[in-house]
Scaffold this active site. Structure first.
Site, PDB file in Angstrom:
ATOM      1  N   SER A  69     -10.756  -5.402 -53.326  1.00  0.00           N
ATOM      2  CA  SER A  69      -9.209  -4.733 -53.656  1.00  0.00           C
ATOM      3  C   SER A  69      -8.850  -5.407 -54.700  1.00  0.00           C
ATOM      4  CB  SER A  69      -8.275  -5.225 -52.177  1.00  0.00           C
ATOM      5  OG  SER A  69      -7.935  -6.641 -52.234  1.00  0.00           O
ATOM      6  N   ASP A  70      -7.894  -4.631 -55.430  1.00  0.00           N
ATOM      7  CA  ASP A  70      -7.022  -5.277 -56.211  1.00  0.00           C
ATOM      8  C   ASP A  70      -6.227  -6.322 -55.700  1.00  0.00           C
ATOM      9  OD1 ASP A  70      -5.783  -6.104 -58.666  1.00  0.00           O
ATOM     10  OD2 ASP A  70      -5.274  -4.239 -59.336  1.00  0.00           O
ATOM     11  N   TRP A  71      -5.728  -7.380 -56.598  1.00  0.00           N
ATOM     12  CA  TRP A  71      -5.177  -8.530 -55.999  1.00  0.00           C
ATOM     13  C   TRP A  71      -3.845  -8.050 -55.407  1.00  0.00           C
ATOM     14  CZ3 TRP A  71      -9.580  -9.444 -57.286  1.00  0.00           C
ATOM     15  CH2 TRP A  71     -10.272 -10.494 -57.318  1.00  0.00           C
ATOM     16  N   ALA A 117      -3.672  -6.030 -52.774  1.00  0.00           N
ATOM     17  CA  ALA A 117      -3.685  -4.380 -52.686  1.00  0.00           C
ATOM     18  C   ALA A 117      -3.939  -4.011 -51.221  1.00  0.00           C
ATOM     19  CB  ALA A 117      -4.472  -3.690 -53.477  1.00  0.00           C
TER      20      ALA A 117
END
Ligand code: BGC
Length: 812
Positions: A230-232, A234
């Site tokens: 995941s993006d940070w 997200a």
């Protein structure tokens, strides 16, 4: 599958079989900001990730831990050369190894949909093919060094406004033909070990939960076998995440995975097999990186060492785009007694990289002033600021000697750390020895400031919380900064700076500075971190006076070189741009200088397009992007002709913002409709009949080329050309396809392929360029698949999208 793949898979299966549910769930959540936990029982070491893309920052956010800073991704794409990207990648793998990083959070392959996009500088191009080719080279290079890549941000993260929640509404055809295309090319051609799913939604579903795009498209159709991270921050839902194919939730330890994931299996909401599948993907990634005992790493021996400084300098020059060069103004003739007036704040305080998570801290920065001073004969260069666009305080740097002192509630010192700048970014356990989140009550940034100039110095803060700011023993401000309305969780990085007071200081006289920050309770936060900054802005001189001074310098010099730039408040992750104007009085400055010196060369130090209203009034315009740490040396190389500017525009440069095809990046009620469909970049300018300032693909070298013949046989184009100038050079031969009478809603022409050729003066050379099958296909929305479109095509061999040199016909 190779034998090594097979062995790795066997080791992964055996390791997976030994794990209990809780351990598996724990492995899928970050243990801190950058890493996954080690599991000694199965011989698994901790896997460390780091940003990306122009360098490898490592796990610490500080200039104490420096990294090579390459030019911005826009510059790398401007080289139009996957091999250059590959060499950049190899250097980054070397940097990653040096810093104990196993996976690089890069490249960023979202598209230049609108020049207002805040991370435009961090993406490659408006064209999916150029993006895919550049990204493929980059990923290959990094992974050849035994370091993984996490290609990001999958997908539809082409602007920053409301980035955590925005729904990017994209019809299937543009989604596949444009936005997914670079990801697809990279997955198929370079087999990245990882992908990062973005913050935003696409067509109503959050990307960290997107079963269709992750399961059916990325893994199913394209055969991706890497790890989905995941993006940070997200990842928002345990069940929807794991069912949507999200393998790892970063950062940690408090995420929606970990114990919550184990519970969801126990409650029956999720089958354990879904967790196993994610663990398999993590273990495979670890095995590839050599972190799982018994599994052979993909690369066992580090490749030959690369000279990072030399490569940074080379790539910077390769990416510089000379868009105008009247009467051969460049290269400069540094002949006997010829003088140069170098003008601009960014000529002295170079802006070498864009803001946000792409930030790294180079060990040194060569400014244009440094580069030209070293390259020109003594006494021939004169410098003037001319205009200073930075009118907001920035992290205390030049002239400051600072340290951080951590104290407990009784005022006892727990620990101290040096601070290379006024920026405190402590993430996870990266605290000065002796200090802990539980015991720290205050952190004081303290030391001295020795000003370069006499006058009114402004001081300020960035970050949320309670502060006391003192200068020269006097309290300037005491107060609390609350979170704003449109808060981004990373406000302390991207939030607006706040000026807190001014003090009159005398040049060369040191004064004491102190910023005391009250440590908040971090126990409930998903991520333990301390982020705040002491800011400073030097005395502002009268703008007219500065311009007059520059004009005087320019008048008496043979050549004037004006460096114009954006600031950190203009181009950064975390927000979009509002306009494309150069900040401050820089346009006035250029006009005033050009009025007194016909040999005015303007150097544009910006990561993405800016308006250049005076561009026809100056002799030459050179775009240097954010040129990385060696930018000034590369600039001197190019200005003085040691090397030619090698770049071609990876994105159309509009004359004014209103001409850009997409000028709205602010969602309406949470939705950002990509209503322009296939028509972004040069495809749109052509359709709307708008002539941009500089066309996609445009760029001048220091020699000339005659295109002699174009022959198309089967799926190969052969272009013969001769270097008709007086020095060796490189030309990027661009092949565009233009369908004859199209009934499929396609653009008038699109880039199908390109190749770089080199030749000495008078020499001829032949480029053999394969035309990819995909260039003749469209995404058929009804059939939900690719469809080849037969018929007659004009094949164009071009110097740019607007400068076709030869044409041939191809019947399909
Ligand atoms: C950015 C990512 C980055 C991550 C870690 C996020 O805010 O969108 O590109 O890799 O932070 O720094």
């Amino acid at each position: 599958m190779t034998d090594a793949d097979q062995i790795r898979n066997d080791v992964v299966e055996a390791a997976l079989g030994k794990l209990d549910l809780d351990t598996k769930a724990r492995l899928l959540a970050g243990q801190d900001m950058w890493s996954l936990p080690a599991i000694p029982g199965i011989g698994l070491a901790s896997l460390v990730m780091s940003d990306g893309p122009i360098g490898v920052r490592g796990v610490r956010w500080t200039a104490d831990d420096p990294s090579i800073a390459l030019p911005s991704p826009t510059a790398l794409a401007a080289a139009w050369d996957p091999e250059t990207a590959r060499r950049a990648g190899r250097l980054l793998a070397q940097e990653a190894r040096r810093k104990g990083v196993h996976v690089l959070l890069a490249p960023t392959v979202n598209l230049h949909r609108s020049p207002l996009g805040g991370r435009h500088f961090e993406c490659y191009s408006e064209d999916p093919h150029l993006t895919g080719e550049t990204g493929t080279g980059y990923v290959r290079g990094v992974q050849e060094g035994g370091v993984g890549t996490i290609v990001k941000h999958f997908v539809g993260n082409d602007a920053e406004t409301e980035r955590f929640t925005v729904d990017s509404v994209i019809a299937p055809r543009p989604l596949h033909e444009l936005y997914l295309a670079p990801f697809e090319a990279i997955v198929r051609n370079a087999r990245p070990w990882g992908i990062m799913t973005a913050y935003n939604q696409v067509n109503g579903t959050t990307m960290t939960e997107h079963r269709h795009l992750v399961g059916e498209v990325l893994r199913g159709a394209w055969g991706f076998d890497g790890c989905n991270v995941s993006d940070w921050m997200a990842a928002r839902s345990t069940v929807r995440g794991i069912l949507g194919g999200l393998d790892v939730a970063m950062p940690g330890p408090q995420t929606v995975y970990g114990p919550a994931l184990a519970d969801s299996v126990r409650s029956g909401a999720v089958q354990e097999s879904a967790v196993d599948e994610a663990v398999r993907n993590v273990l495979r990634l670890a095995a590839r990186a050599g972190l799982l005992e018994g599994a052979p790493a993909v690369v066992t021996e580090a490749p030959p060492a690369v000279d990072g400084q030399a490569l940074a300098r080379e790539i910077a020059a390769r990416g510089m785009v000379l868009v105008r060069n009247e009467g051969g103004a460049l290269p400069l003739d540094p002949g006997q007694g010829r003088t140069v007036a170098l003008i601009g704040a960014a000529a002295r305080d170079a802006r070498v990289l864009g803001g946000g998570s792409a930030t790294v801290f180079p060990e040194r920065v060569v400014s244009p002033l440094d580069g030209l001073t070293a390259a020109l004969p003594p006494g021939t260069l004169r410098y003037a600021v001319g205009a200073d666009p930075g009118d907001e305080p920035v992290p205390a740097g030049q002239g400051f000697v600072l340290r951080a002192v951590c104290r407990d509630a009784a005022g006892t010192v727990l620990g101290e750390g040096s601070l290379p700048s006024g920026q405190v970014q402590w993430i996870g356990d990266d605290l000065p020895a002796g200090a802990t989140y539980e015991t720290m009550a205050t952190i004081e940034v303290t030391g001295t400031f020795t000003p370069r100039e006499t006058g009114e110095h402004a001081f300020g803060t960035r970050g949320l919380g309670a502060f006391t700011l003192s200068v020269g023993g006097r309290v300037l401000w005491e107060g609390v900064q609350q979170m704003g309305d449109e808060a981004d969780p990373f406000e302390a990085f991207f939030g607006a700076p706040s000026e807190r007071g001014r003090v009159h200081l005398t040049a060369a006289e040191p004064t004491e500075v102190s910023l005391v920050f009250t440590v908040p309770d971090t126990s409930a936060l998903p991520l333990k971190a301390i982020m705040f900054s002491l800011l400073h802005l030097g005395p502002r001189r009268d703008a007219d006076e500065l311009i007059a001074e520059a004009v005087a310098a320019a008048r008496s010099a043979d050549t004037a070189v004006v460096v114009v730039a954006t600031t950190e408040r203009v181009e950064s992750e975390g927000f979009d741009r509002k306009d494309l104007a150069l900040p401050g009085r820089q346009d006035d400055l250029v006009r005033a200088v050009a009025a007194v010196n016909p040999n005015t060369v303007v150097v544009v130090n910006a990561g993405s397009p800016v308006e250049l209203p005076w561009r026809e009034e100056v002799a030459a315009v050179l775009l240097t992007w954010f040129p990385g740490q060696e930018g000034g040396a590369a600039l001197a190389d190019v200005l003085l002709g040691a090397v030619e500017p090698g770049g071609r525009l990876p994105t159309t440069w509009p004359a004014v913002l209103a001409d850009a095809p997409v000028t709205e990046v602010v969602p309406t009620e949470g939705r950002l409709e990509y209503c322009e469909g296939l028509f972004i970049g040069y495809r749109a300018y052509e359709r709307q009949g708008i002539t941009p300032a500089y066309a996609f693909g445009h760029g001048l070298g220091y020699t000339d080329w005659r295109y002699e013949s174009l022959e198309v046989t089967g799926s190969t184009a052969r272009v013969r050309l001769t270097n008709t100038g007086s020095r060796p050079g490189r030309e990027v031969v661009q092949i565009y396809l233009a369908p004859d009478g199209d009934a499929h809603g396609r653009p008038a022409a699109w880039l199908a392929a390109f190749a770089g050729v080199e030749a000495g003066p008078g020499e001829s050379v032949e480029a053999e360029i394969a035309l990819p099958v995909r260039a003749f296909e469209i995404w058929d929305e009804e059939a939900a698949g690719w469809r080849r479109i037969g018929g007659r095509y004009e094949v164009r061999a071009s110097h740019s999208s607007a400068d076709t040199r030869l044409r041939a016909t191809l019947e399909l």
